[in-house]
Design a protein around this motif. Structure first.
Motif, short mmCIF file in Angstrom:
data_model
loop_
_atom_site.label_atom_id
_atom_site.label_comp_id
_atom_site.label_asym_id
_atom_site.label_seq_id
_atom_site.Cartn_x
_atom_site.Cartn_y
_atom_site.Cartn_z
N GLU A 85 21.17 33.78 26.63
CA GLU A 85 21.85 33.46 25.36
C GLU A 85 21.15 32.26 24.75
O GLU A 85 20.91 31.26 25.43
CB GLU A 85 23.33 33.16 25.68
N ASP A 86 20.76 32.38 23.49
CA ASP A 86 20.00 31.29 22.87
C ASP A 86 20.88 30.16 22.33
O ASP A 86 20.42 29.04 22.18
CB ASP A 86 19.09 31.83 21.75
N GLU A 87 22.14 30.46 22.04
CA GLU A 87 23.00 29.39 21.53
C GLU A 87 23.56 28.58 22.68
O GLU A 87 24.38 29.06 23.46
CB GLU A 87 24.14 30.00 20.70
N ASP A 134 22.76 38.38 25.48
CA ASP A 134 23.13 38.31 24.06
C ASP A 134 22.32 39.35 23.28
O ASP A 134 21.18 39.66 23.62
CB ASP A 134 22.83 36.89 23.55
N MET A 160 21.38 39.16 19.92
CA MET A 160 20.37 38.53 19.07
C MET A 160 19.72 37.37 19.82
O MET A 160 20.33 36.34 20.05
CB MET A 160 21.04 37.98 17.79
CA CA Z 1 22.04 34.80 19.81
#
Ligand code: CA
Length: 231
Positions: free
Chosen positions: A10-12, A54, A56
């Motif tokens: 997950e990038d966030e 995730d 995105m």
């Molecule tokens: Ca994302």
């Protein structure tokens, strides 16, 4: 129980932190990746028991990552759950077709996430494949004794539960009332055959709100059958 290792892709960071916090508190070992490249490196280092991915991500989509991992012998059997902000049904289908085992839409509660993780791990676990039977839009879990229609839990009495479990593990076969008494109630009870009809009615009533009552079919002159085909 040895703790299971879960990779969170997950990038966030705030979301990743929140998920990692909840998983650690539930006793899981957690590793984190902000993108697909890092995820693949971590998987090469130590194979996780499950991945949360995730949709995105900055370098490639989570779906592409899952598809790519399915192509490699070392990673093809790692179960995965997609995380996404999109609620559209078509995304769910795409996620599952791409090889994800389940799908959860943001925002989700930590409890919901843990329940999904446990279900996927249980399905993936060795020798546990028969605990959950899914048929005709219903899922019955003989470990937790839960019955679901899609995501919605169905409340059943103990006899209706046993009846449905018997039916779902013996589908498309006709059973007489006497056979059902033997197999579901146990042979040495003194129950009238009419009792079967009462519990069949209750079971159908419980399935009616989900339009699944037609699965429990009356076979005239013979008895009952659980079938995913029309009566
Ligand atoms: Ca994302």
């Amino acid at each position: 129980m040895s703790s299971k290792r879960i990779l969170v892709v997950e990038d966030e960071k705030p979301i990743r932190d929140m998920i990692a916090f909840g998983l650690k508190r539930a006793g899981y070992e957690v590793c984190e990746a902000p993108d697909c490249r890092s995820a693949r490196e971590q998987i090469a280092d130590a194979r996780p028991d499950l991945m949360l991915v995730d949709w995105m991500l900055p370098d490639m989509s989570g779906l592409e990552l899952i598809r790519a991992l399915k192509k490699s012998k070392d990673s093809e059997e790692i179960p995965s759950i997609m995380l996404t902000a999109r609620a559209e049904e078509s995304d769910k289908v795409a996620g599952l077709a791409g090889g994800a085992d389940d799908y959860i839409t943001k925002p989700f509660s930590p409890r919901e996430l843990l329940a999904r993780i446990q279900a996927v791990l249980r399905r993936a676990g060795p020798g546990n494949g028969e605990d959950v039977v899914e048929l005709g839009g219903l899922a019955i879990d003989d470990v937790s004794h839960r019955v679901k229609a899609g995501e919605r839990a169905i409340a059943l009495g103990p006899t209706e539960y046993r009846l449905l479990h018997f039916f779902m593990t013996h589908p498309e076969r006709v059973f007489s009332r006497g056979q059902l008494l033997d197999r579901v109630w146990g042979g040495n009870t003194y129950v009238e055959e009419r009792t079967v009809d009462v519990h069949i009615r209750r079971l159908r009533r419980a399935l009616t709100p989900y339009a699944l009552d037609g699965l429990v079919q009356t076979v005239r002159g013979s008895g009952y059958r659980f079938s995913t085909r029309d009566a």
